[in-house]
Design a protein around this motif. Structure first.
Motif, PDB file in Angstrom:
ATOM      1  N   THR A  91      -8.045  51.475  28.503  1.00 56.92           N
ATOM      2  CA  THR A  91      -9.437  51.380  28.951  1.00 56.92           C
ATOM      3  C   THR A  91     -10.260  50.351  28.171  1.00 56.92           C
ATOM      4  OG1 THR A  91      -9.340  53.710  29.620  1.00 56.92           O
ATOM      5  CG2 THR A  91     -11.518  52.711  29.446  1.00 56.92           C
ATOM      6  N   PRO A  92     -10.179  50.329  26.820  1.00 59.01           N
ATOM      7  CA  PRO A  92     -10.951  49.319  26.082  1.00 59.01           C
ATOM      8  C   PRO A  92     -10.564  47.889  26.469  1.00 59.01           C
ATOM      9  CG  PRO A  92     -10.191  51.041  24.605  1.00 59.01           C
ATOM     10  CD  PRO A  92      -9.471  51.247  25.905  1.00 59.01           C
ATOM     11  N   ALA A  93      -9.263  47.662  26.736  1.00 56.56           N
ATOM     12  CA  ALA A  93      -8.802  46.316  27.085  1.00 56.56           C
ATOM     13  C   ALA A  93      -9.365  45.856  28.425  1.00 56.56           C
ATOM     14  CB  ALA A  93      -7.269  46.290  27.124  1.00 56.56           C
ATOM     15  N   ALA A  94      -9.699  46.794  29.294  1.00 55.32           N
ATOM     16  CA  ALA A  94     -10.238  46.435  30.614  1.00 55.32           C
ATOM     17  C   ALA A  94     -11.664  45.915  30.515  1.00 55.32           C
ATOM     18  CB  ALA A  94     -10.194  47.646  31.540  1.00 55.32           C
ATOM     19  N   ILE A  95     -12.378  46.256  29.441  1.00 55.73           N
ATOM     20  CA  ILE A  95     -13.777  45.850  29.301  1.00 55.73           C
ATOM     21  C   ILE A  95     -13.917  44.330  29.282  1.00 55.73           C
ATOM     22  CG2 ILE A  95     -15.828  45.966  27.840  1.00 55.73           C
ATOM     23  CD1 ILE A  95     -15.134  48.591  29.205  1.00 55.73           C
ATOM     24  N   VAL A  96     -13.015  43.653  28.569  1.00 54.94           N
ATOM     25  CA  VAL A  96     -13.118  42.187  28.425  1.00 54.94           C
ATOM     26  C   VAL A  96     -13.034  41.477  29.779  1.00 54.94           C
ATOM     27  CG1 VAL A  96     -12.116  40.130  27.380  1.00 54.94           C
ATOM     28  CG2 VAL A  96     -12.232  42.257  26.070  1.00 54.94           C
TER      29      VAL A  96
END
Length: 219
Positions: A91-96
């Motif tokens: 999920t955090p990687a999708a933010i970028v």
């Protein structure tokens, strides 16, 4: 009660992940998009601070990024994602990629909103000796606030659709539930359920955006 074939905890987690991705990406994307929109409006040929080079470069960058499909953009900038958040999946990687996707999109919508402001208001502010910052903060943004809210509403709905594709890098979310546990396992009830949930999300976002826009326009 229809058996969706997935634990309720997983469905709740998917909803939370979707809200998280949309919320964080929209906040960061709005800040970046707003800056780009203001620069575009200021540096255009008939703007307050015309600058052909700055406008040309920024305009080209926005056009290029917007022309790349999200799924390709997401894979292409994986090295950058790794540098920023330390991982390429989750999920955090999708933010970028979501921020890179939505910022130029919002910049165009906000640019249109700012250009709707009556030029006479800007000229009046200039005649009173207002600085560039004062014109932006006290005139352009307040006068276009209703339209800007609708632009953010459109952006949020666009992000909601992009989060479904973010499931390709294990980002989770409601869209990932529909693809992984619904489509791949031919679980029609789950697919239908996730569609209904996404429709509810869209309706709530649009209703909130319309309400805030009306309030701001009446002030």
């Amino acid at each position: 009660m229809i058996d969706l074939g997935v634990p309720n905890e997983k469905i709740l987690l998917g909803a939370q992940q979707t809200i998280y991705m949309v919320g964080i990406s929209l906040i960061i994307g709005t800040i970046i998009g707003a800056v780009m929109a203001v620069v575009l409006v200021l540096t255009r040929k008939d703007g307050i601070r015309p600058n052909k080079i700055v406008y040309g470069i920024l305009n080209a960058v926005i056009n290029v990024v917007r022309s790349v499909p999200f799924i390709i953009l997401m894979v292409f900038i994986m090295p950058l994602t790794k540098v920023i958040v330390g991982t390429r999946i989750g999920t955090p990687a999708a933010i970028v990629p979501l921020v890179v996707f939505i910022a130029p999109y919002l910049a165009r919508l906000m640019e249109s909103s700012l250009l709707e402001v009556n030029r006479g208001i800007v000229e009046a502010a200039q005649s009173m000796g207002a600085t560039t910052f004062q014109i932006i903060w006290h005139f352009l943004l307040p006068e276009s606030s209703g339209s800007l809210i609708l632009a953010l509403t459109t952006g949020a709905i666009g992000l909601l659709g992009a989060t479904a594709m973010a499931g390709a890098i294990g980002a989770g979310g409601v869209g990932d539930l529909a693809l992984t546990y619904g489509y791949e396992r031919m679980n029609f009830p789950l697919m239908l359920f996730t569609v209904v949930v996404l429709i509810i999300f869209v309706q709530l976002i649009q209703a909130l955006g319309n309400f805030l826009s009306r309030r701001l326009r009446h002030k």
